[in-house]
Design a protein around this motif. Structure first.
Motif, mmCIF file in Angstrom:
data_model
loop_
_atom_site.group_PDB
_atom_site.id
_atom_site.type_symbol
_atom_site.label_atom_id
_atom_site.label_comp_id
_atom_site.label_asym_id
_atom_site.label_seq_id
_atom_site.Cartn_x
_atom_site.Cartn_y
_atom_site.Cartn_z
ATOM 1 N N VAL A 183 7.910 -24.402 -89.147
ATOM 2 C CA VAL A 183 7.925 -25.396 -90.495
ATOM 3 C C VAL A 183 9.395 -25.436 -90.641
ATOM 4 C CG1 VAL A 183 7.612 -24.991 -92.892
ATOM 5 C CG2 VAL A 183 6.017 -24.193 -91.300
ATOM 6 N N GLN A 184 9.643 -26.755 -91.273
ATOM 7 C CA GLN A 184 10.778 -27.038 -91.640
ATOM 8 C C GLN A 184 11.078 -27.261 -93.215
ATOM 9 O OE1 GLN A 184 9.637 -29.482 -89.252
ATOM 10 N NE2 GLN A 184 9.936 -27.578 -87.733
ATOM 11 N N LEU A 185 12.124 -26.894 -93.765
ATOM 12 C CA LEU A 185 12.335 -26.862 -95.228
ATOM 13 C C LEU A 185 13.296 -27.757 -95.402
ATOM 14 C CD1 LEU A 185 12.250 -23.029 -96.183
ATOM 15 C CD2 LEU A 185 10.395 -24.788 -95.992
ATOM 16 N N THR A 186 13.145 -28.773 -96.300
ATOM 17 C CA THR A 186 14.346 -29.668 -96.740
ATOM 18 C C THR A 186 15.347 -29.220 -97.598
ATOM 19 O OG1 THR A 186 12.960 -30.584 -98.492
ATOM 20 C CG2 THR A 186 12.787 -31.818 -96.542
ATOM 21 N N GLN A 187 16.622 -29.399 -97.501
ATOM 22 C CA GLN A 187 17.639 -28.986 -98.435
ATOM 23 C C GLN A 187 17.808 -30.129 -99.567
ATOM 24 O OE1 GLN A 187 18.651 -26.136 -98.107
ATOM 25 N NE2 GLN A 187 17.877 -25.537 -95.977
ATOM 26 N N ASN A 188 17.391 -29.989 -100.612
ATOM 27 C CA ASN A 188 17.517 -30.942 -101.669
ATOM 28 C C ASN A 188 18.498 -30.559 -102.458
ATOM 29 O OD1 ASN A 188 15.143 -32.176 -100.673
ATOM 30 N ND2 ASN A 188 13.623 -31.291 -102.235
ATOM 31 N N GLY A 189 18.845 -31.585 -103.293
ATOM 32 C CA GLY A 189 20.044 -31.306 -104.493
ATOM 33 C C GLY A 189 19.665 -30.292 -105.423
ATOM 34 N N ALA A 190 20.688 -30.177 -106.293
ATOM 35 C CA ALA A 190 20.614 -29.239 -107.387
ATOM 36 C C ALA A 190 19.608 -29.470 -108.061
ATOM 37 C CB ALA A 190 21.857 -29.060 -108.308
ATOM 38 N N GLY A 191 18.481 -28.592 -108.819
ATOM 39 C CA GLY A 191 17.531 -28.839 -109.781
ATOM 40 C C GLY A 191 16.241 -29.240 -109.266
ATOM 41 N N GLN A 192 16.302 -29.351 -107.719
ATOM 42 C CA GLN A 192 15.292 -30.048 -106.910
ATOM 43 C C GLN A 192 14.819 -28.972 -106.112
ATOM 44 O OE1 GLN A 192 13.883 -33.066 -107.663
ATOM 45 N NE2 GLN A 192 15.354 -33.130 -109.100
ATOM 46 N N TYR A 193 13.411 -28.854 -105.841
ATOM 47 C CA TYR A 193 12.772 -27.892 -104.651
ATOM 48 C C TYR A 193 12.960 -28.212 -103.542
ATOM 49 C CZ TYR A 193 9.698 -26.077 -108.651
ATOM 50 O OH TYR A 193 9.519 -25.324 -109.837
ATOM 51 N N GLN A 194 13.076 -27.067 -102.646
ATOM 52 C CA GLN A 194 12.880 -27.313 -101.065
ATOM 53 C C GLN A 194 11.408 -27.840 -101.023
ATOM 54 O OE1 GLN A 194 14.908 -23.623 -99.800
ATOM 55 N NE2 GLN A 194 15.716 -24.905 -98.272
ATOM 56 N N THR A 195 11.110 -28.671 -100.000
ATOM 57 C CA THR A 195 9.744 -29.062 -99.816
ATOM 58 C C THR A 195 9.460 -28.789 -98.239
ATOM 59 O OG1 THR A 195 10.380 -31.348 -99.182
ATOM 60 C CG2 THR A 195 9.727 -30.688 -101.511
ATOM 61 N N VAL A 196 8.315 -28.588 -97.935
ATOM 62 C CA VAL A 196 7.707 -28.155 -96.620
ATOM 63 C C VAL A 196 7.479 -29.346 -95.792
ATOM 64 C CG1 VAL A 196 5.987 -26.995 -95.161
ATOM 65 C CG2 VAL A 196 6.789 -26.165 -97.543
ATOM 66 N N ILE A 197 8.025 -29.492 -94.448
ATOM 67 C CA ILE A 197 7.614 -30.296 -93.236
ATOM 68 C C ILE A 197 6.958 -29.501 -92.115
ATOM 69 C CG2 ILE A 197 8.594 -31.862 -91.648
ATOM 70 C CD1 ILE A 197 10.824 -32.589 -93.794
ATOM 71 N N LYS A 198 5.983 -30.072 -91.631
ATOM 72 C CA LYS A 198 5.430 -29.212 -90.699
ATOM 73 C C LYS A 198 5.177 -30.256 -89.597
ATOM 74 C CE LYS A 198 1.579 -26.280 -89.627
ATOM 75 N NZ LYS A 198 0.176 -25.725 -90.254
ATOM 76 N N ASP A 199 5.737 -29.658 -88.204
ATOM 77 C CA ASP A 199 5.614 -30.599 -86.977
ATOM 78 C C ASP A 199 6.097 -32.171 -87.293
ATOM 79 O OD1 ASP A 199 4.092 -28.293 -85.579
ATOM 80 O OD2 ASP A 199 2.072 -29.122 -86.527
ATOM 81 N N GLY A 200 7.280 -32.026 -87.917
ATOM 82 C CA GLY A 200 7.810 -33.113 -87.953
ATOM 83 C C GLY A 200 7.448 -34.017 -89.149
ATOM 84 N N HIS A 201 6.631 -33.676 -89.999
ATOM 85 C CA HIS A 201 5.633 -34.765 -90.946
ATOM 86 C C HIS A 201 5.550 -33.991 -92.274
ATOM 87 C CE1 HIS A 201 4.463 -37.218 -87.739
ATOM 88 N NE2 HIS A 201 3.841 -36.341 -87.021
ATOM 89 N N TYR A 202 5.811 -34.729 -93.437
ATOM 90 C CA TYR A 202 5.532 -34.008 -94.599
ATOM 91 C C TYR A 202 4.340 -33.463 -94.734
ATOM 92 C CZ TYR A 202 5.823 -33.724 -99.694
ATOM 93 O OH TYR A 202 5.581 -33.000 -100.911
ATOM 94 N N LEU A 203 4.209 -32.095 -95.465
ATOM 95 C CA LEU A 203 2.605 -31.683 -95.536
ATOM 96 C C LEU A 203 2.150 -32.142 -96.699
ATOM 97 C CD1 LEU A 203 1.250 -29.553 -94.000
ATOM 98 C CD2 LEU A 203 2.125 -27.843 -95.448
ATOM 99 N N THR A 204 1.068 -33.114 -96.583
ATOM 100 C CA THR A 204 0.754 -33.685 -97.683
ATOM 101 C C THR A 204 -0.528 -32.855 -98.339
ATOM 102 O OG1 THR A 204 -1.036 -34.918 -96.501
ATOM 103 C CG2 THR A 204 1.013 -35.906 -96.914
ATOM 104 N N SER A 205 -1.018 -33.252 -99.396
ATOM 105 C CA SER A 205 -1.928 -32.481 -100.209
ATOM 106 C C SER A 205 -3.298 -32.611 -99.312
ATOM 107 C CB SER A 205 -1.971 -32.997 -101.595
ATOM 108 O OG SER A 205 -3.232 -32.362 -102.011
#
Length: 379
Positions: free
Chosen positions: A43-65
């Protein structure tokens, strides 16, 4: 002769080492310049800017709902969907700090589960959050109260894995239910009073929490925030707003409800709107509209939508509808709108102005909070 052979051998070995080292440093440098992510067991975690959440990327794709886009009925205000989801994420930041938690689109409520929750109660579907159909087709019918659900998960690192640490679930409630008396027939509208909407939302909240905790992977003691959202009517220019929230810390127990003072105001305000919220902004917008209309008489209309929290303007989006036939007319009008906006529109909150025809956008003007001028983009 032997010395020459040895010398050539060492030169070849040296060249090979230089090439190998060059390739190694090239690969290291290339990987360091790639997307800013940290890996956690696939699982990859994006490094977002200040005040933003890191988000989850799985197998190279954004993990959608797992259940995105599901609603109780197809009708509704299209403006609500985006506002509902973005507003929920803003609300979540007061419960789950961006520096500590990782944001993940909802993964625990499957599409089948959400469909069952949004459906009416029946003998075969006791989990439905909407009331049974009483067979009536007038104002005495049982309306669809719950229009949609949005799950947002907040994770923490657990060694090389991610662990669910909390959830925020938004519940979009109808203020007006659109229905048909017969299939493919005309649409009818049933207004739902504020009192009935609020009471029904509180009634179904424990039932919803029970179903959430019943899902595989959801612990009994993680905090679950339920946030209630009032949809705008189908023909409204503005979106709805969040109006109440509660938290379940364990089991199906919930804390007391907390009111959320969010409000959407459409400008120019209707004469029947006696609320003081947005009064100053309404005066400024009216002056802005009159000013640009007198300068360019072929304007078809101008409206704005302001988002307020605790009676303070958070953002304003302005739409100016007109028709121009040359690039020079568009540029001249956009420049004039920018100067009028600086003069009449609020500077304490971000403002976006869209100049459009009935079919296409011609220009977008943006000013961030406290900026002195607008950035203009001609399409």
């Amino acid at each position: 002769m032997l010395k020459r052979i040895k010398m050539r051998t060492w030169i070849i070995i040296g060249l090979i080492l230089v090439i190998v080292l060059g390739i190694f440093f090239f690969v290291v440098n290339l990987s360091s310049q790639g997307p800013s992510t940290s890996k956690t067991k696939g699982v990859q975690l994006t490094q977002n800017g200040a005040g933003q959440y890191q988000t989850v990327i799985k197998d190279g794709h954004y993990l959608t709902s797992a259940a995105r886009g599901l609603t109780a009925t197809s009708q509704g205000n299209a403006v609500d969907t985006k506002d509902f989801e973005s507003g929920l994420l803003t609300l979540a930041k007061s419960h789950f700090k961006t520096g500590r938690y990782i944001f993940q689109e909802g993964q625990y409520l499957s599409s089948d589960t959400v469909n069952s929750l949004l459906a009416r109660q029946t003998d075969s579907n006791t989990t439905g959050l909407n009331p049974k159909d009483n067979g009536k087709t007038d104002s005495s019918r049982n309306p669809i109260y719950v229009q949609s659900l949005t799950e947002q998960d907040f994770m923490t690192k657990d060694g090389s894995n991610l662990k669910l640490a909390g959830m925020v679930v938004g519940v979009a409630m109808n203020t007006q239910d659109t229905y048909q008396k017969e299939q493919y027939g005309a649409n009818y509208y049933q207004n739902i009073s504020e009192e009935d909407r609020i009471a029904y939302g509180k009634k179904i909240a424990p039932k919803l929490i029970k179903q959430i905790r019943a899902q595989n992977g959801v612990a009994k003691n993680i905090p679950i925030v339920i946030a209630m959202y009032a949809n705008a009517s189908e023909d409204s220019l503005g979106s709805g707003n969040f109006y109440s929230e509660t938290t379940s810390k364990s089991g199906t127990n919930i804390s007391s409800w907390t009111d959320i003072d969010d409000k959407t105001v459409v400008f120019p305000k209707e004469s029947s709107d006696s609320s003081s919220v947005g009064s100053d902004e309404n005066t400024g917008f009216t002056n802005f509209k009159n000013d640009i209309s007198s300068f360019f008489p072929n304007i078809a209309g101008a409206t704005a939508v302001g988002k307020f929290t605790n009676s303070k303007l958070q953002s304003m989006k302005v739409t100016v509808t007109t028709q121009f036939f040359s690039q020079t007319e568009i540029e001249a009008f956009a420049n004039y709108v920018a100067s009028a906006a600086v003069k009449f529109l609020p500077s304490s909150a971000p403002v976006q102005i869209t100049i459009k025809t009935a079919n296409e956008t011609q220009a977008i003007l943006v000013r961030k909070s406290d900026d002195k001028s607008y950035t203009t983009t001609i399409m």
